[in-house]
Design a protein around this motif. Structure first.
Motif, PDB file in Angstrom:
ATOM      1  N   ASN A 112      -1.472  -5.321  -8.353  1.00  3.47           N
ATOM      2  CA  ASN A 112      -1.881  -5.939  -7.089  1.00  3.47           C
ATOM      3  C   ASN A 112      -2.068  -7.426  -7.364  1.00  3.47           C
ATOM      4  OD1 ASN A 112      -2.892  -6.570  -4.583  1.00  3.47           O
ATOM      5  ND2 ASN A 112      -4.917  -5.681  -4.945  1.00  3.47           N
ATOM      6  N   ASP A 156     -11.087   3.033  -9.996  1.00  2.00           N
ATOM      7  CA  ASP A 156      -9.740   2.674  -9.547  1.00  2.00           C
ATOM      8  C   ASP A 156      -8.957   3.910  -9.117  1.00  2.00           C
ATOM      9  OD1 ASP A 156      -9.865  -0.131  -9.930  1.00  2.00           O
ATOM     10  OD2 ASP A 156      -9.686   0.174 -12.083  1.00  2.00           O
ATOM     11  N   ASN A 176     -10.340  -1.575  -0.776  1.00  2.06           N
ATOM     12  CA  ASN A 176      -9.916  -2.204  -2.031  1.00  2.06           C
ATOM     13  C   ASN A 176     -10.854  -3.317  -2.482  1.00  2.06           C
ATOM     14  OD1 ASN A 176      -7.669  -0.595  -2.485  1.00  2.06           O
ATOM     15  ND2 ASN A 176      -6.365  -1.846  -1.189  1.00  2.06           N
ATOM     16  N   SER A 190      -6.565   6.077  -0.885  1.00  4.81           N
ATOM     17  CA  SER A 190      -5.365   5.504  -0.274  1.00  4.81           C
ATOM     18  C   SER A 190      -4.339   6.593   0.031  1.00  4.81           C
ATOM     19  CB  SER A 190      -4.758   4.455  -1.207  1.00  4.81           C
ATOM     20  OG  SER A 190      -3.549   3.960  -0.690  1.00  4.81           O
ATOM     21  N   LYS A 204     -10.059   4.962  -5.712  1.00  6.91           N
ATOM     22  CA  LYS A 204      -9.425   4.142  -4.671  1.00  6.91           C
ATOM     23  C   LYS A 204      -8.019   4.651  -4.360  1.00  6.91           C
ATOM     24  CE  LYS A 204     -11.727  -0.320  -5.455  1.00  6.91           C
ATOM     25  NZ  LYS A 204     -11.498  -1.735  -5.806  1.00  6.91           N
ATOM     26  N   GLN A 205      -7.284   4.988  -5.411  1.00  7.05           N
ATOM     27  CA  GLN A 205      -5.925   5.484  -5.214  1.00  7.05           C
ATOM     28  C   GLN A 205      -5.929   6.799  -4.449  1.00  7.05           C
ATOM     29  OE1 GLN A 205      -4.078   5.669  -9.054  1.00  7.05           O
ATOM     30  NE2 GLN A 205      -4.595   3.554  -9.530  1.00  7.05           N
ATOM     31  N   VAL A 210      -3.851  -2.077 -11.222  1.00  2.28           N
ATOM     32  CA  VAL A 210      -4.547  -0.925 -10.638  1.00  2.28           C
ATOM     33  C   VAL A 210      -4.023   0.326 -11.333  1.00  2.28           C
ATOM     34  CG1 VAL A 210      -5.040   0.357  -8.532  1.00  2.28           C
ATOM     35  CG2 VAL A 210      -4.729  -2.134  -8.435  1.00  2.28           C
ATOM     36  N   SER A 261       0.838  -1.210   0.000  1.00  2.00           N
ATOM     37  CA  SER A 261       0.000   0.000   0.000  1.00  2.00           C
ATOM     38  C   SER A 261       0.867   1.253   0.000  1.00  2.00           C
ATOM     39  CB  SER A 261      -0.927  -0.003   1.218  1.00  2.00           C
ATOM     40  OG  SER A 261      -1.883  -1.024   1.139  1.00  2.00           O
TER      41      SER A 261
END
Length: 508
Positions: free
Chosen positions: A283, A333, A366, A340, A336-337, A288, A146
Motif C-alpha cells: 500500500n 494486519d 485501514n 476487507s 484488516k485483510q 500489508v 482494495s
C-alpha cells in the motif's frame, strides 16, 4: 492570483497595457513584460504563467512560434493574441493550439479587461474540470487497489486453477481485454525495498502518469504489474536493470512478461506466490502482510457465503459464528485483510453495501492500528447489514411497498411528504399510514427519507460533483437550500459534504 506575462516588441504598447489595467482587481499578478518572443519564451519557462498576452509578430520568435513551443512543452498556459487587422487570418492558425482569444490593435482598456475576464473564466472552468477528473481518478484507484488486494488474498488459497473466477469483480475492472505487464525484481533484500520502490513510483509518475501500479513483495522478490501503456518498454527495462543498490556485490535479477489480459496475468502470478508463508501487498511504501492461514480463511469464506445466502432467524447465529472466527485472528494486519474480504464480498454479491459505502468504510478501517477497534468496527458494520437484511427480507403491506417505490422515484421532490403520498396517491388516512409505516419498517418516515437522501448525496459526491453542492442538494430533494442540505448531511455523517468528498478522495 493568476500570473500574467505581456510580450510585444513595441515598448509603448507593452508599457501602456501593463500600466493601463488594475491587474490586482482582476485577481492577476503581472510578473513581467518582454520585448520579443525569445525573451518571452525564457520567462514563461522560468515563471510558469497562467496567461500570456503576446503580439503575433515579433523578432526572433513570432507569437505563433512561441505558442507552438509552449504547446509542445505541455504547459497549461492560456494565450491572448495581439494582432493588426491584416494579420487576423494569419492569427487563426493558432486555433490548432487551442488559442481562441484575440485583440485587434489598437485596443482600449474595456476590450482588454473583457478579453482577460473571458480567459480567467475559461481557466477556472478548465481547472474545475481537471480537479473533478483527479478526484474521480483517486476514488477509482482506491477502489481498484482494495479489490486487487482482495483478489490476491482470496485466490492464493485456491489450489485448483479451474476455480479462478473474476466475475464478481468484472463490474469494477477489465479482466479480459486489456493488456498488462508483469515485472519481477529478484534478490531484493527487504532493507532496500522502500528506496527501490520509491524510485519506481517516481519513474511511473513521470513517464506513465495515471497508470496504477500494483506491487507485491515475497521473500526478496519485488513483483510489479500495471496496465500496458506503450508499445516499447526498452527505456523502462533499462531503468529497472539499473536499480541495483551500490552496496550489493551482485546484480538484481530483472524480468518482464507481457500478458494479453489481467486474468491471464493473475493466474500466473497467484501460482507463483501462493507457496510463500507471508505475502506483502504494498500500500504505497507500506507492506500489508497476508498470512497463509488457509484453514481460517476457508472458514471465513464459507461463513461469509452462508451469511449472504441465509435470511430470517438464521442470520444471527451465522453472524455469531463469523465473529467467533474473527476472534481467532491475532495479527492486526491480517484482521484488516479479513475485514476487507468480507465487506467486498458483501458489496459485490449483495445489495446491502454500495461501492461508495465500501470504499469509505475500508479507508476508515485501514487507518486503525488497534486490534480491538478494528474488530469492533467490523462487528458494528456487520450488525448494520444484518439489520438491513432482516428488514429487506420482510414482506411489507402492498401500500407500504408503494410508498417505498414512490419515494425512490421522486426523491428529488423537496415537497415530498407522507401526507401527500397518503392522500393523493394511496387515498388513505395519513395517521394510519404513518403508524403502519413505522411498525413495518421499524423507523419513522422522516428518518427513512433523510437516510435515503444522504445515501444518494454520497453517491453524487463520490461521482465528482463536489463543486456543485447546490445541485446535489436539489437532486436529493433539499431544494434550493444548500445550507439545510449541509446541516442534515453533517448531522448524519459528522462532516460537511465538501469534507466528506475530500476524505473519500484520500484527503486531497
Amino acid at each position: 492570483m493568476l500570473k500574467l506575462i505581456i510580450a510585444d516588441d513595441e515598448r509603448v504598447i507593452r508599457e501602456s497595457i501593463s500600466s493601463l489595467i488594475d491587474w490586482n482587481s482582476l485577481g492577476i499578478e503581472l510578473v513581467g513584460t518582454c520585448r520579443d518572443g525569445i525573451e518571452a519564451y525564457h520567462m514563461i519557462l522560468d515563471e510558469s504563467p497562467d496567461i500570456v498576452m503576446t503580439d503575433i509578430r515579433m523578432p526572433g520568435l513570432s507569437g505563433l512560434e512561441l505558442i507552438e513551443r509552449i504547446y509542445q512543452a505541455d504547459m497549461d498556459t492560456q494565450f491572448i493574441l495581439l494582432s493588426g487587422f491584416g494579420e487576423f487570418e494569419y492569427a487563426k492558425q493558432a486555433m490548432k493550439y487551442r488559442v481562441h482569444h484575440y485583440l485587434l490593435k489598437p485596443c482600449n482598456e474595456e476590450q482588454i479587461v473583457e478579453s482577460m475576464q473571458d480567459v480567467i473564466k475559461e481557466y477556472y472552468h478548465r481547472q474545475a474540470f481537471q480537479d473533478l477528473k483527479e478526484r474521480q481518478k483517486a476514488l477509482t484507484a482506491n477502489l481498484h487497489h482494495s479489490i486487487m488486494g482482495n483478489i490476491i488474498n482470496e485466490q492464493i488459497f485456491k489450489s485448483d486453477p479451474a476455480e479462478y473466477s473474476w466475475n464478481a469483480y468484472s463490474g469494477f475492472m477489465d479482466f479480459y481485454h486489456t493488456w498488462y505487464e508483469l515485472c519481477f525484481l529478484h534478490y531484493l533484500e527487504e532493507t532496500y525495498l522502500n528506496s527501490i520502490l520509491s524510485l519506481i513510483y517516481d519513474y511511473m509518475a513521470e513517464h506513465a502518469p495515471g497508470i496504477e501500479l500494483y506491487c507485491i513483495y515475497v521473500k526478496n522478490s519485488l513483483i510489479l504489474f500495471f496496465e500496458r501503456y506503450q508499445v516499447s518498454y526498452e527505456e523502462f527495462d533499462v531503468f529497472m536493470q539499473s536499480l541495483t543498490p551500490k552496496e550489493l556485490l551482485f546484480q538484481l535479477d530483472y524480468k518482464r512478461i507481457t500478458f494479453q489480459s489481467l486474468n491471464q496475468l493473475l493466474e500466473v502470478l497467484i501460482t507463483k506466490i501462493r507457496r510463500y508463508g507471508i505475502i506483502y501487498y504494498m500500500n504505497g511504501l507500506e507492506p500489508v502482510p497476508t498470512c497463509n492461514y488457509k484453514n481460517l480463511i476457508t472458514k471465513i469464506e464459507q461463513l461469509t457465503a452462508s451469511l449472504i445466502e441465509t435470511d430470517g432467524t438464521e442470520l444471527k447465529p451465522r453472524l455469531e459464528e463469523l465473529t467467533a472466527a474473527l476472534n481467532d485472528i491475532s495479527n492486526t494486519d491480517f484482521l484488516k485483510q479479513a475485514c476487507s474480504r468480507i465487506l467486498i464480498k458483501l458489496a459485490t454479491e449483495t445489495s446491502y453495501l454500495s461501492s461508495v459505502d465500501t470504499t469509505e468504510y475500508l479507508m476508515d478501517l485501514n487507518q486503525q492500528t488497534e486490534y480491538g477497534q478494528i474488530r469492533y468496527m467490523l462487528c458494528k458494520k456487520l450488525n448494520e447489514i444484518l439489520k438491513k437484511s432482516s428488514t429487506r427480507s420482510q414482506r411489507y403491506s402492498p401500500f407500504i411497498d408503494k410508498i417505498i417505490h414512490y419515494v425512490e422515484d421522486h426523491l428529488g421532490d423537496p415537497n415530498l411528504t407522507l401526507k401527500c403520498i397518503a392522500e393523493n396517491h394511496l387515498f388513505m388516512n395519513v395517521d394510519y399510514v404513518s403508524k403502519r409505516f413505522s411498525k413495518e419498517t421499524k423507523q419513522k418516515f422522516s428518518n427513512y427519507i433523510t437516510a435515503l437522501r444522504i445515501q444518494k448525496a454520497k453517491q453524487l459526491l463520490a461521482e465528482g460533483h463536489t463543486e456543485q453542492i447546490q445541485w446535489v442538494a436539489q437532486q436529493v430533494g433539499c431544494g434550493n437550500n444548500p445550507q439545510y442540505f449541509s446541516q442534515i448531511f453533517k448531522k448524519s455523517t459528522g462532516m460537511t459534504p465538501s469534507a466528506y468528498a475530500k476524505k473519500l478522495n484520500g484527503g486531497e
